[in-house]
Design a protein around this motif. Sequence first.
Motif, mmCIF file in Angstrom:
data_model
loop_
_atom_site.group_PDB
_atom_site.id
_atom_site.type_symbol
_atom_site.label_atom_id
_atom_site.label_comp_id
_atom_site.label_asym_id
_atom_site.label_seq_id
_atom_site.Cartn_x
_atom_site.Cartn_y
_atom_site.Cartn_z
ATOM 1 N N UNK A 231 1.617 12.851 -19.128
ATOM 2 C CA UNK A 231 2.662 13.786 -19.552
ATOM 3 C C UNK A 231 4.046 13.174 -19.411
ATOM 4 N N UNK A 232 4.279 12.432 -18.342
ATOM 5 C CA UNK A 232 5.587 11.784 -18.173
ATOM 6 C C UNK A 232 5.844 10.797 -19.299
ATOM 7 N N UNK A 233 4.841 9.981 -19.634
ATOM 8 C CA UNK A 233 4.993 9.016 -20.721
ATOM 9 C C UNK A 233 5.234 9.716 -22.054
ATOM 10 N N UNK A 234 4.477 10.786 -22.293
ATOM 11 C CA UNK A 234 4.612 11.513 -23.559
ATOM 12 C C UNK A 234 6.003 12.109 -23.699
ATOM 13 N N UNK A 235 6.505 12.725 -22.639
ATOM 14 C CA UNK A 235 7.827 13.338 -22.715
ATOM 15 C C UNK A 235 8.935 12.284 -22.740
ATOM 16 N N UNK A 236 8.685 11.129 -22.126
ATOM 17 C CA UNK A 236 9.663 10.052 -22.221
ATOM 18 C C UNK A 236 9.782 9.568 -23.656
ATOM 19 N N UNK A 237 8.656 9.424 -24.360
ATOM 20 C CA UNK A 237 8.725 8.966 -25.749
ATOM 21 C C UNK A 237 9.408 9.997 -26.641
ATOM 22 N N UNK A 238 9.258 11.274 -26.316
ATOM 23 C CA UNK A 238 9.908 12.324 -27.106
ATOM 24 C C UNK A 238 11.392 12.432 -26.789
ATOM 25 N N UNK A 239 11.757 12.126 -25.572
ATOM 26 C CA UNK A 239 13.155 12.218 -25.172
ATOM 27 C C UNK A 239 13.602 13.654 -24.971
ATOM 28 N N UNK A 240 14.904 13.840 -25.029
ATOM 29 C CA UNK A 240 15.509 15.148 -24.791
ATOM 30 C C UNK A 240 16.370 15.529 -25.987
ATOM 31 N N UNK A 241 16.789 16.780 -26.000
ATOM 32 C CA UNK A 241 17.718 17.278 -27.016
ATOM 33 C C UNK A 241 18.886 17.938 -26.295
ATOM 34 N N UNK A 242 20.106 17.375 -26.385
ATOM 35 C CA UNK A 242 20.485 16.101 -26.994
ATOM 36 C C UNK A 242 19.748 14.923 -26.329
ATOM 37 N N UNK A 243 19.786 13.775 -26.976
ATOM 38 C CA UNK A 243 19.092 12.611 -26.445
ATOM 39 C C UNK A 243 19.714 12.160 -25.132
ATOM 40 N N UNK A 244 18.977 11.351 -24.390
ATOM 41 C CA UNK A 244 19.500 10.795 -23.147
ATOM 42 C C UNK A 244 20.773 9.992 -23.412
ATOM 43 N N UNK A 245 20.803 9.285 -24.525
ATOM 44 C CA UNK A 245 21.998 8.514 -24.872
ATOM 45 C C UNK A 245 23.207 9.439 -25.054
ATOM 46 N N UNK A 246 22.998 10.538 -25.772
ATOM 47 C CA UNK A 246 24.099 11.477 -25.999
ATOM 48 C C UNK A 246 24.550 12.122 -24.695
ATOM 49 N N UNK A 247 23.607 12.445 -23.831
ATOM 50 C CA UNK A 247 23.967 13.006 -22.528
ATOM 51 C C UNK A 247 24.772 12.001 -21.715
ATOM 52 N N UNK A 248 24.339 10.739 -21.737
ATOM 53 C CA UNK A 248 25.042 9.693 -20.993
ATOM 54 C C UNK A 248 26.472 9.523 -21.495
ATOM 55 N N UNK A 249 26.637 9.527 -22.808
ATOM 56 C CA UNK A 249 27.968 9.366 -23.381
ATOM 57 C C UNK A 249 28.908 10.483 -22.953
ATOM 58 N N UNK A 250 28.354 11.654 -22.700
ATOM 59 C CA UNK A 250 29.165 12.833 -22.403
ATOM 60 C C UNK A 250 29.484 12.992 -20.921
ATOM 61 N N UNK A 251 28.810 12.238 -20.059
ATOM 62 C CA UNK A 251 29.060 12.376 -18.631
ATOM 63 C C UNK A 251 30.466 11.895 -18.265
#
Length: 256
Positions: free
Chosen positions: A179-199
């Motif tokens: 499950x961890x691998x599956x959810x990692x491949x799906x990512x988040x909404x917004x994406x992890x990249x977008x979340x990082x940019x906004x921190x």
Amino acid sequence: MRSAVVTERGDRIRWVELAGEEPARVYVHGLGATSPAYFAQAASHPLLAGRRSLLVDLLGFGISDRPTDFGYTLEAHADALAAALGAAGVFGTELVAHSMGGSIAVVLASRHPHLVSRLVLVDANLDPIRPAPGGAGSSGIAAYSEADFLAGGWEEVRDAAGPHWWATMRLAGLEALHRSATHLTRGTVPTMRELLLDLKIPRTHLVPESDGVPRGAAELAGAGVVLVPIPDCGHNIMLDNPDGFARAVAAAPTED
């Protein structure tokens, strides 16, 4: 070893803690890993020693509990980790997080900003990944259905991982791993990249120098993320080049 209950069912996250000065530094492992094995050398390095250090195993991995009824999304991992840090009295921490742990750390900093004052990502996953059969990493694991993985697919992943990675991967619950691998491949909404940019906290991303310029490097730099290429290493930077890793973590900016 310390622990904290992080779910309503009483599941515990556990960590190895080294005494030292505040603010605490928290180390978070990647998929199929365990923080004591991957970060003990770094936490005791002369450039990093002396700080209160928590080498945390995520729920489902290492010495932590492995519930089969937990979702293991990145958000669920982040919330469970937040509960453990709160129970440990850790606030405004420096979070050092590898690979999938880096993805979770970004989500944690976004959802629980009072817990994180500085973020050091170590070759973290910032974008969704396409599942690809045959691999030992998240893309290969996510290519199986959960039923097929539990029925024997995990043995193929074990053989692809090799004895070094499997030494810690075998400690994970099979449901947790899939499950961890599956959810990692799906990512988040917004994406992890977008979340990082906004921190709005200091953010450093350590990457293997041999991989070349990371995707989206200009955008990351423009948002204040400090990219640090580390020589003489692969994905496991802290193991391959412990001195270079320690220098980079020690030099990571403390003000955004």
